[in-house]
Scaffold this motif. Structure first.
Motif, PDB file in Angstrom:
ATOM      1  N   PRO A 142       0.797  -1.232   0.000  1.00 20.45           N
ATOM      2  CA  PRO A 142       0.000   0.000   0.000  1.00 20.45           C
ATOM      3  C   PRO A 142       0.830   1.282   0.000  1.00 20.45           C
ATOM      4  O   PRO A 142       0.314   2.332  -0.377  1.00 20.45           O
ATOM      5  N   ALA A 155       0.274  -1.095   7.364  1.00 22.72           N
ATOM      6  CA  ALA A 155      -0.681  -0.513   6.415  1.00 22.72           C
ATOM      7  C   ALA A 155      -1.359  -1.614   5.600  1.00 22.72           C
ATOM      8  O   ALA A 155      -2.549  -1.525   5.274  1.00 22.72           O
ATOM      9  N   GLU A 158      -4.332  -3.161   7.362  1.00 20.65           N
ATOM     10  CA  GLU A 158      -5.519  -2.301   7.289  1.00 20.65           C
ATOM     11  C   GLU A 158      -6.158  -2.353   5.908  1.00 20.65           C
ATOM     12  O   GLU A 158      -7.376  -2.425   5.763  1.00 20.65           O
ATOM     13  N   ARG A 159      -5.299  -2.238   4.895  1.00 26.75           N
ATOM     14  CA  ARG A 159      -5.836  -2.232   3.533  1.00 26.75           C
ATOM     15  C   ARG A 159      -6.486  -3.572   3.188  1.00 26.75           C
ATOM     16  O   ARG A 159      -7.509  -3.630   2.504  1.00 26.75           O
ATOM     17  N   ASP A 162     -10.056  -3.815   4.447  1.00 25.30           N
ATOM     18  CA  ASP A 162     -10.995  -3.086   3.592  1.00 25.30           C
ATOM     19  C   ASP A 162     -11.217  -3.800   2.265  1.00 25.30           C
ATOM     20  O   ASP A 162     -12.345  -3.883   1.763  1.00 25.30           O
TER      21      ASP A 162
ATOM     22  N   PRO B 142      -4.164   5.824   0.824  1.00 21.94           N
ATOM     23  CA  PRO B 142      -3.422   4.579   0.592  1.00 21.94           C
ATOM     24  C   PRO B 142      -4.093   3.328   1.167  1.00 21.94           C
ATOM     25  O   PRO B 142      -3.792   2.222   0.729  1.00 21.94           O
ATOM     26  N   ILE B 143      -5.008   3.514   2.113  1.00 22.15           N
ATOM     27  CA  ILE B 143      -5.612   2.351   2.786  1.00 22.15           C
ATOM     28  C   ILE B 143      -6.982   2.008   2.213  1.00 22.15           C
ATOM     29  O   ILE B 143      -7.266   0.855   1.892  1.00 22.15           O
ATOM     30  N   ALA B 144      -7.851   3.006   2.093  1.00 18.69           N
ATOM     31  CA  ALA B 144      -9.217   2.743   1.623  1.00 18.69           C
ATOM     32  C   ALA B 144      -9.838   4.031   1.125  1.00 18.69           C
ATOM     33  O   ALA B 144      -9.815   5.046   1.827  1.00 18.69           O
ATOM     34  N   SER B 146     -12.848   4.558   0.844  1.00 14.30           N
ATOM     35  CA  SER B 146     -14.090   4.786   1.590  1.00 14.30           C
ATOM     36  C   SER B 146     -13.849   5.461   2.946  1.00 14.30           C
ATOM     37  O   SER B 146     -14.791   5.836   3.624  1.00 14.30           O
ATOM     38  N   LYS B 147     -12.575   5.572   3.355  1.00 12.19           N
ATOM     39  CA  LYS B 147     -12.273   6.202   4.654  1.00 12.19           C
ATOM     40  C   LYS B 147     -11.758   7.619   4.458  1.00 12.19           C
ATOM     41  O   LYS B 147     -11.252   7.973   3.403  1.00 12.19           O
ATOM     42  N   ALA B 155      -0.081   6.589   6.938  1.00  9.77           N
ATOM     43  CA  ALA B 155       0.307   5.856   5.725  1.00  9.77           C
ATOM     44  C   ALA B 155       0.456   6.826   4.550  1.00  9.77           C
ATOM     45  O   ALA B 155       1.340   6.660   3.698  1.00  9.77           O
ATOM     46  N   GLU B 158       3.853   8.495   4.401  1.00 10.50           N
ATOM     47  CA  GLU B 158       4.885   7.588   3.869  1.00 10.50           C
ATOM     48  C   GLU B 158       4.762   7.422   2.364  1.00 10.50           C
ATOM     49  O   GLU B 158       5.745   7.440   1.627  1.00 10.50           O
ATOM     50  N   ARG B 159       3.515   7.232   1.925  1.00 12.52           N
ATOM     51  CA  ARG B 159       3.307   7.033   0.484  1.00 12.52           C
ATOM     52  C   ARG B 159       3.663   8.299  -0.292  1.00 12.52           C
ATOM     53  O   ARG B 159       4.220   8.234  -1.388  1.00 12.52           O
TER      54      ARG B 159
END
Lengths: 272, 272
Positions: A142, A155, A158-159, A162, B142-144, B146-147, B155, B158-159
């Motif tokens: 991610p 991360a 978490e990803r 989802d 980077p995770i979702a 929808s969030k 995250a 970092e990304r």
């Protein structure tokens, strides 16, 4: 003596990709295997990137990343969906009408338009199935594809939660919707995304399902049990039995999933 | 009386998308604005998703996500690159040869093949430029998706560091390479990706550059100063001055970046 441009032509198709993983190259391979069209592979990891970036070697435009396909004309194409959209009519994989664009001969203007629409519908579904592929990769990477999984595991956990809970059902529901509203299969098994013949969209979704079943076996067992996406699972079984594909699977030439785009990490899988 | 299928046809193109942001719809808008082809928009957020998912409303196949384009024939297409690849020849945006596929009339088999290759080269470059768009979105999500951003800020930091340091230079270097090796512009300004006329690839890269300059102003100022990607920056300026585009920008109709795909968070930007 042949004119110079004739000498530059090779006999067929050559796929340039990384060795050792199915990766995005597999989507191209499946198209050729299904169609029974021969192709060769160039899988030299030491020259792959320097070759595809170099316009003096691959012509213009040069490429960002593999897979790259060299056509019989010598022209090269990259980007998985661009390659598939280019070869689909030639391999008979752009639908009954869309595949008539392989030569384009004898089509009226209205037929040509309908053929282009069918080819684009296949392209559209290929792109959405490849989005699943890309998101499945980003689950374990991610933060950055250049870093190790272990460096981004927090991360990733978490990803993955989802992806399993929201994204897998959302994508499967879409393909179930496409399969069960296809007017061409109203009287049949409803395992074709477009029309009633195999297209690149079916082949890409087949491989994506394979990848999800490998990477998320628990989650996929749970969604299968729900019976909500039965036609997607049936498409997966149907394609595995198709001529060309079943021989390819039986041949042992089809590379196994390992540490490529689809990866199985126990901690990223779960029933929910 | 018209036959039923005639009655279903509308006068032109209708874009279905979310209101209030340029988003992925903007890539479609730019193509029509450049070509001077009228289009209407359906931007009702309350009916958007229920419409595009419903095959009884949009025909088969139904769609996963907007943008969706309704064609003059009534057929609908989604997936930004599929839409652009479909309309590019019709709008004269698939290159000098590729655009001849709009009617396909009078082409020899060899000319048709070269036209298909040029159209696919444009498609390939569109896809890579859209990959930048997608990665720029994933920087703040980077995770979702929808969030909220705030729920994935750690995250995202970092990304963003990896995107700025590795991905931006890698993508810009690729497009600089494509621009400076284009044989058609050897004697000129080298601001065309394919041939020497504007294609959808130029338009998409233009908007991606706009988005990067909005989201990462510090990082983009630093890469501009390096002079390594001069032709990409020149393409960005050239497209802004093109007929159709300059009027669109001046009209005030072009929506501003805000909280869409490209977002500016001070903490995600930096010189390096």
């Amino acid at each position: 003596m042949s004119p110079p441009e004739k000498k530059a032509r090779n006999a067929g198709y050559t796929l340039y990709y990384w060795p050792g993983i199915p990766g995005r190259g597999e989507y191209i391979r499946l198209a050729f295997e299904y169609a029974g069209i021969p192709y060769t592979e160039n899988l030299n990891p030491e020259t792959l990137e320097s070759t595809i970036h170099d316009a003096s070697k691959v012509g213009h435009p040069p490429h960002f990343a593999p897979p790259m396909l060299e056509l019989p004309s010598g022209h090269t194409i990259s980007q998985t969906p661009a390659i598939l959209n280019h070869i689909a009519p030639k391999l008979g994989l752009a639908g009954a009408l869309g595949s008539k664009l392989a030569t384009g001969e004898g089509l009226t203007e209205e037929e040509r338009e309908k053929a282009e629409e069918e080819r684009s519908a296949v392209n559209q579904l290929v792109l959405t199935a490849l989005d699943v592929n890309n998101e499945a990769h980003d689950v374990h990477h991610p933060i950055a594809s250049s870093k190790y999984y272990e460096e981004q595991k927090e991360a990733a956990l978490e990803r993955a939660a989802d992806f399993r809970a929201s994204r897998i059902p959302k994508f499967l529901a879409h393909f179930e919707n496409v399969l069960t509203t296809n007017p061409a299969t109203a009287d049949g098994e409803r395992t074709y995304l477009i029309g009633k013949q195999t297209t690149t969209a079916d082949l890409v979704l087949f491989h994506v399902m394979d990848g999800l079943l490998f990477a998320f076996p628990k989650r996929m067992a749970a969604v299968n049990k729900s019976k909500e996406y039965d036609h997607v699972f049936k498409l997966h079984k149907r394609v595995a039995r198709e001529n060309g594909i079943k021989e390819y699977i039986a041949s042992g030439r089809r590379q196994k999933f390992s540490m490529g785009l689809f990866r199985h990490y126990k901690e990223l899988d779960g029933d929910e």
